[in-house]
Design an enzyme around this catalytic site. Structure first.
Site: not given
Ligand SMILES: *[C@@H]1O[C@H](CO)[C@@H](O)[C@H](O)[C@H]1NC(C)=O
Length: 477
Positions: A246, A396, A453
């Site tokens: 990630d 982000y 993930h």
């Protein structure tokens, strides 16, 4: 994960080109282009840069306090009471009939999770577990950076521990590594290769958990990479290994591009693909029918096609959160930072779907198939008690600069030895032949038999073995 989505968007548009015209022309032009690009590639690194993210003006006269201070997670009864009050006053609603996890977290199931949280989950006990490893804080670029530093309890005569920096992502935390840490620091005790022992440093990304959030705009993965480099130097490590998934993958990859001379190897359980070049488009178009021609394996084909369904449609369904976080993180942050139940739903939905896309079809999101609620809620509590969900989401926004195509790493290969563990339920599959465009020195590439993930939390042993295998391959070279 954002770059791939943008690139994949582009790939789809291009898929509609008439193949009969494009393919023959493409082979000629593509070949010429590839030679030209390969010749033009030089060994380079990204500028380390500098920054200061504290409150107000950067103090000029005094030097930064470089002390490394032991830190202990503490909880107060008032905090627990406040949490319980909020849990008790939750306004639940009814899910649509038969909606499972397709509309987001099934709110009937959420009641069960909250009831466990309120009546069985023992935060005191979890904090004792968290404090089992030594925590520290140190000030870098105006921010208090939190990390754990786990040394092997025993080393045999002549044995050395290899320093390894492991970086988490969103919506995870340093706690994701708690089950893999014993395997890496005491491999002999867990039937792993006893000769490959690690000394592991797991920091919290600034703005996540116990690391202070930037007070200034613009704190991106480049800055996190530089801060973690400074951390490793401050701890006395001139050379070290890196591991991440990630955001941790992006951060450790950037660190490898900034200071390749310090990085003995980079191990990723989430390899971000390079910008889709001509070669990749071509191999995507031909790969389904002639995989051998474009270097794709049977397993790659199984994992990438049908392309639209697996990569574009599935990602669109799963990436709404990203658009919000990359544009207006503070608005949703107001709700999540105020409601523990909202926060848990928001975070745990990801632990369902990103572990296995098909868990959306289960009434309970399959959450406890791979994890226990104590682990999941401990991660949620790290966000809740530190009030860090908003700053974690801002990351982000800061990593989507308008000119993201021109960020300095785009055209630069990664030259350090790289190990890629490709988990089958990962959001996007990166075939080796595509990853090679970005990672110029792949030492190991493994198709992992299962897992998604959150590999470190979900499959600690598989991941630990792959890290060991990677390091032993690098060191034998
Ligand atoms: C939500 O989960 C519960 C199990 O916790 C289940 O009984 C219920 O049917 C689920 N609801 C939907 C709409 O899937």
């Amino acid at each position: 994960m954002w770059r791939q989505i943008l690139d994949n968007g582009r790939l789809v548009v291009n898929e509609h080109w008439p193949g009969s015209v494009v393919v023959p022309a493409a082979i000629g032009i593509g070949g010429a282009l590839a030679c030209w690009i390969l010749r033009g590639r030089k060994k380079k690194s990204i500028d380390l840069g500098d920054g200061w993210w504290g409150q107000g003006l950067r103090p000029h006269l005094q030097l930064e306090d470089t002390s490394v201070r032991p830190f202990h997670i503490e909880i107060s009864d008032a905090d627990i009471k406040d949490l319980y009050d909020r849990l008790d006053r939750t306004r639940f609603f009814s899910p649509l009939e038969d909606s499972k996890f397709h509309y987001g977290f099934n709110s009937t199931h959420l009641r069960k999770v909250v009831s466990y949280w309120r009546n069985q989950f023992d935060w005191q006990k979890q904090v004792k577990i968290l404090n089992r490893y030594p925590h520290y804080k140190t000030t870098i670029e105006g921010l208090e950076v939190h990390f754990i530093h786990v040394k092997p309890p025993h080393l045999g005569p002549g044995q050395k521990a290899r320093p390894l920096l492991m970086v988490h992502g969103w919506p995870g935390s340093f706690y994701e590594f708690y089950h893999i840490l014993p395997l890496l620091t005491e491999p002999a005790k867990h039937c792993l290769n006893p000769d490959l022992v690690f000394e592991v440093i797991c920091p919290s990304i600034p703005g996540y958990g116990f690391s202070e959030a930037s007070h200034k705009k613009g704190f991106s993965a480049f800055d996190a990479a530089r801060i973690f480099y400074k951390l490793m130097i401050r701890l006395g490590f001139r050379e070290f290994y890196l591991q991440g998934g990630d955001w941790g993958s992006r951060i450790t990859t950037l660190l490898s591009q900034m200071k390749p001379e310090s990085v003995m190897g980079l191990h990723l359980n989430f390899a971000m693909l390079p910008k889709a070049g001509f070669g990749m488009l071509l191999s995507l178009a031909l790969g389904r029918y002639f995989p051998w021609l474009v270097g794709l394996t049977k397993e790659d084909v199984r994992r990438i096609y049908p392309y639209f369904e697996k990569n574009v449609y599935a990602l669109l369904l799963e990436s709404g959160y990203m658009h919000i976080q990359a544009t207006k993180p503070d608005t949703v942050g107001s709700a999540l930072n105020d409601s523990p139940v909202g926060l848990a739903a928001y975070i745990l939905e990801k632990f369902s779907t990103w572990t296995d896309n098909e868990f959306r079809d289960l009434e309970d999101g399959g959450l406890e198939r791979k994890y226990c609620l104590d682990d999941l809620l401990t991660n949620v509590m790290i966000y809740w008690t530190t009030g860090s969900i908003t700053s974690s989401m801002r990351f982000y926004k800061e990593n989507f600069p308008r000119n993201y195509d021109q960020t300095p790493d785009v055209k630069l290969s990664v030259y350090v030895p790289t190990g890629i563990a490709a988990f089958p339920c990962e959001l996007v599959h990166a075939p080796r032949v595509w990853a090679k465009h970005k990672f110029g020195n792949i030492a190991t590439y493994t198709y992992m038999p299962r897992g998604g993930h959150f590999a470190a939390l979900e499959e600690p042993e598989l991941l630990a073995r792959d890290i060991q295998n990677f390091v032993s391959t690098v060191e034998k070279r």
